[in-house]
Design a protein around this motif. Structure first.
Motif, PDB file in Angstrom:
ATOM      1  N   LEU A 109       7.993   1.032  -5.432  1.00  0.00           N
ATOM      2  CA  LEU A 109       6.929   0.612  -4.527  1.00  0.00           C
ATOM      3  C   LEU A 109       7.111   1.172  -3.113  1.00  0.00           C
ATOM      4  N   LYS A 110       8.140   1.991  -2.927  1.00  0.00           N
ATOM      5  CA  LYS A 110       8.363   2.569  -1.608  1.00  0.00           C
ATOM      6  C   LYS A 110       7.288   3.611  -1.293  1.00  0.00           C
ATOM      7  N   ILE A 111       6.910   3.661  -0.016  1.00  0.00           N
ATOM      8  CA  ILE A 111       5.923   4.633   0.454  1.00  0.00           C
ATOM      9  C   ILE A 111       6.549   5.471   1.568  1.00  0.00           C
ATOM     10  N   ALA A 151       4.542   8.342   3.413  1.00  0.00           N
ATOM     11  CA  ALA A 151       3.369   9.219   3.531  1.00  0.00           C
ATOM     12  C   ALA A 151       3.645  10.290   4.581  1.00  0.00           C
ATOM     13  N   SER A 152       4.565  11.180   4.250  1.00  0.00           N
ATOM     14  CA  SER A 152       5.049  12.169   5.212  1.00  0.00           C
ATOM     15  C   SER A 152       4.399  13.533   5.028  1.00  0.00           C
ATOM     16  N   PHE A 153       3.296  13.598   4.299  1.00  0.00           N
ATOM     17  CA  PHE A 153       2.680  14.889   4.005  1.00  0.00           C
ATOM     18  C   PHE A 153       1.165  14.796   4.137  1.00  0.00           C
ATOM     19  N   ASP A 154       0.560  15.942   4.450  1.00  0.00           N
ATOM     20  CA  ASP A 154      -0.895  16.060   4.513  1.00  0.00           C
ATOM     21  C   ASP A 154      -1.390  16.282   3.088  1.00  0.00           C
ATOM     22  N   PRO A 155      -2.140  15.332   2.506  1.00  0.00           N
ATOM     23  CA  PRO A 155      -2.536  15.462   1.096  1.00  0.00           C
ATOM     24  C   PRO A 155      -3.454  16.645   0.814  1.00  0.00           C
ATOM     25  N   TYR A 156      -4.145  17.149   1.836  1.00  0.00           N
ATOM     26  CA  TYR A 156      -5.021  18.301   1.629  1.00  0.00           C
ATOM     27  C   TYR A 156      -4.213  19.596   1.476  1.00  0.00           C
ATOM     28  N   ARG A 157      -2.966  19.559   1.884  1.00  0.00           N
ATOM     29  CA  ARG A 157      -2.115  20.743   1.775  1.00  0.00           C
ATOM     30  C   ARG A 157      -1.034  20.589   0.723  1.00  0.00           C
ATOM     31  N   GLY A 187       0.639   7.698  -3.638  1.00  0.00           N
ATOM     32  CA  GLY A 187      -0.681   7.069  -3.647  1.00  0.00           C
ATOM     33  C   GLY A 187      -0.731   5.737  -4.371  1.00  0.00           C
ATOM     34  N   ILE A 188      -0.087   5.641  -5.524  1.00  0.00           N
ATOM     35  CA  ILE A 188      -0.172   4.402  -6.301  1.00  0.00           C
ATOM     36  C   ILE A 188       0.478   3.223  -5.577  1.00  0.00           C
ATOM     37  N   PRO A 189       1.714   3.358  -5.053  1.00  0.00           N
ATOM     38  CA  PRO A 189       2.247   2.222  -4.287  1.00  0.00           C
ATOM     39  C   PRO A 189       1.465   1.937  -3.005  1.00  0.00           C
ATOM     40  N   LEU A 190       0.851   2.979  -2.406  1.00  0.00           N
ATOM     41  CA  LEU A 190       0.023   2.760  -1.225  1.00  0.00           C
ATOM     42  C   LEU A 190      -1.181   1.894  -1.582  1.00  0.00           C
ATOM     43  N   LEU A 191      -1.847   2.192  -2.694  1.00  0.00           N
ATOM     44  CA  LEU A 191      -2.991   1.399  -3.131  1.00  0.00           C
ATOM     45  C   LEU A 191      -2.569  -0.033  -3.460  1.00  0.00           C
ATOM     46  N   PHE A 192      -1.396  -0.187  -4.046  1.00  0.00           N
ATOM     47  CA  PHE A 192      -0.889  -1.529  -4.339  1.00  0.00           C
ATOM     48  C   PHE A 192      -0.665  -2.319  -3.048  1.00  0.00           C
ATOM     49  N   ALA A 193      -0.107  -1.635  -2.034  1.00  0.00           N
ATOM     50  CA  ALA A 193       0.120  -2.291  -0.740  1.00  0.00           C
ATOM     51  C   ALA A 193      -1.202  -2.680  -0.086  1.00  0.00           C
ATOM     52  N   PHE A 208       1.136  17.417  -7.483  1.00  0.00           N
ATOM     53  CA  PHE A 208       0.364  16.255  -7.916  1.00  0.00           C
ATOM     54  C   PHE A 208       1.271  15.040  -8.086  1.00  0.00           C
ATOM     55  N   GLU A 209       2.483  15.264  -8.560  1.00  0.00           N
ATOM     56  CA  GLU A 209       3.423  14.157  -8.748  1.00  0.00           C
ATOM     57  C   GLU A 209       3.708  13.448  -7.425  1.00  0.00           C
ATOM     58  N   LYS A 210       3.856  14.222  -6.364  1.00  0.00           N
ATOM     59  CA  LYS A 210       4.106  13.629  -5.042  1.00  0.00           C
ATOM     60  C   LYS A 210       2.916  12.818  -4.575  1.00  0.00           C
ATOM     61  N   VAL A 211       1.700  13.323  -4.821  1.00  0.00           N
ATOM     62  CA  VAL A 211       0.481  12.604  -4.456  1.00  0.00           C
ATOM     63  C   VAL A 211       0.420  11.256  -5.166  1.00  0.00           C
TER      64      VAL A 211
END
Length: 353
Positions: free
Chosen positions: A290-292, A294-300, A311-317, A304-307
Motif C-alpha cells: 500500500l506504499k505510494i 509518486a515520484s514520476f511523471d506518468p505521461y513520460r 496507481g492502485i494504492p493511490l486509488l485505495f488511499a 506499466f508496472e510502475k504505473v
C-alpha cells in the motif's frame, strides 16, 4: 494535473483560475507552453516574458467567463485550441445554459490538457473535416421533434453532449436509473474521445487491430444488436472478472472506451500526486503493498508496472479519504487482471504514439 502558480506573487492557483486571489493579477493559460502566467489587468493584450515575449490575448470565450486560455496574436485566431473544437454551444442568453456551459468547458479544457500531454493530435473539424473532431453541446428542448431522442455520444469525430448532464441533480438521477457507480462530465468526455481515438490509433492499423481483437474481442459484431442485448438483458455474467464496468461488457468498442477513460483517470490522479510529491508509509503490513511514491511523471513513464504499482494504492488511499468525509468511494471500481491487460494495451499504444 500539474500545479500552477501566479508568476507575479507565486501564489498557488488552479487550472481554471483567471484571477489570482492573492495579488489581483489576471491569469492566463498557454496550452503550447503548459504554463499559467500573470497579466496586468489594465491591458487587453500582453507581451509575456515567460512565453518567449510573444504577444497574447484571451480566447474570445473569456468574455463569457468560460475560458482562461491565451491566444497568440500573431496567429490571428479568435479562439484557443480547446474552444476552437466547439461546433455547437447552447443558447447562452439563458443564464441557466451559461452556467451549464461553464461546467462543460471546465471538463472539456481538462480533457484537452490531457490529450496534449499525451501528445495526441488535437485538430478541429473546421480545419480537417476527415481527421478532426468537434463538440456539439445540445439542449433537448432546442432540438426538432425528429431529434428528441439524441443522446450523449460519438459519431465520425463529432462528440455530442446533452447540456442537461451539467446539472448535478439530473446527472445523479440518470446515474441511479442506469445503476452506474460513477458519472461525471469529465468521465463522459474521456469516454467519448476514446471512441474517436480508436478510429485514429487502432482501426486502420492491421497489426494493432489484430492485437486489439485478441484483448478486447471482435468489434465487427453488430453494435446495435449488442447494445439492445445489454439494455434488455443486462451485463455479461461475472462481468467484474473481465471488464472495468457493466457497460464495458456490452461490446468491444464500449470496452475500449470505458478502459481508455479509466486509463486517463489513472494518469490524471498520478500526475496530481506527482506534483504534490505524495509518499505514504502505511501503519499496517498488508498482503498487497500500500506504499505510494509518486515520484514520476506518468505521461513520460514507460513502465506499466510502475504505473499500476503506484496507481492502485493511490486509488485505495483516495477512497479511504473519501470515506473519512462520509462520501462514497472516489474510485468505486475493481481492476482485475483482465482489465490490467487492457490498460497495458492502451498504455503501450500511447507511449508508442
Amino acid at each position: 494535473m500539474k500545479l500552477f502558480q501566479c508568476t507575479n506573487c507565486k501564489n498557488t492557483v488552479v487550472f481554471e483560475n483567471n484571477t489570482c486571489v492573492n495579488c489581483g493579477y489576471l491569469l492566463g493559460y498557454s496550452s503550447y507552453y503548459n504554463k499559467t502566467v500573470s497579466l496586468d489587468s489594465k491591458a487587453s493584450q500582453w507581451n509575456v516574458p515567460e512565453l518567449e515575449d510573444k504577444t497574447y490575448r484571451y480566447c474570445k470565450n473569456y468574455n463569457h467567463n468560460v475560458c482562461n486560455w491565451l491566444v497568440d496574436v500573431s496567429r490571428g485566431n479568435e479562439y484557443c485550441l480547446a474552444c476552437s473544437l466547439n461546433r455547437t454551444i447552447p443558447h447562452i442568453l439563458e443564464d441557466d445554459n451559461l452556467i451549464k456551459w461553464k461546467h462543460i468547458e471546465i471538463a472539456k479544457h481538462r480533457l484537452v490538457y490531457q490529450l496534449l500531454r499525451f501528445k495526441l493530435p488535437v485538430v478541429s473539424k473546421t480545419t480537417d473535416e476527415i481527421k478532426g473532431f468537434c463538440f456539439d453541446f445540445l439542449a433537448k428542448e432546442d432540438l426538432p421533434e425528429a431529434s428528441k431522442d439524441i443522446k450523449t455520444g460519438h459519431a465520425n469525430g463529432v462528440i455530442t453532449l446533452l447540456i442537461s448532464e451539467a446539472d448535478p441533480v439530473v446527472r445523479e438521477q440518470i446515474k441511479k436509473q442506469m445503476s452506474e457507480r460513477y458519472r461525471t462530465l469529465l468521465g463522459h468526455f474521456r469516454h467519448e474521445i476514446g471512441h474517436y481515438f480508436w478510429e485514429r490509433l487502432v482501426r486502420d492499423k492491421p497489426d494493432t487491430l489484430a492485437e486489439f481483437r485478441n484483448i478486447f474481442g471482435n468489434e465487427s459484431i453488430s453494435y446495435g444488436d449488442a447494445l439492445n442485448n445489454y439494455y434488455n438483458n443486462g451485463p455479461q455474467a461475472n462481468w467484474q472478472q473481465r471488464f472495468i464496468s457493466k457497460y464495458a461488457s456490452s461490446h468491444p468498442w464500449e470496452d475500449w472506451a470505458e478502459t481508455w477513460s479509466h486509463y486517463l483517470h489513472l494518469t490524471d490522479v498520478l500526475e496530481t500526486a506527482y506534483n504534490f510529491g505524495l509518499k505514504t508509509n502505511p501503519k499496517i503490513t498488508a498482503k498487497k503493498n500500500l506504499k505510494i511514491n509518486a515520484s514520476f511523471d506518468p505521461y513520460r513513464e514507460t513502465s506499466f508496472e510502475k504505473v499500476m504499482d503506484t496507481g492502485i494504492p493511490l486509488l485505495f488511499a483516495l477512497n479511504s479519504m473519501n470515506r473519512s468525509m462520509g462520501e462514497d468511494d472516489l474510485y468505486p471500481f475493481i481492476i482485475s487482471d483482465s482489465v490490467k491487460n487492457k490498460l497495458e494495451f492502451i498504455h503501450n499504444l500511447l507511449k508508442s504514439n
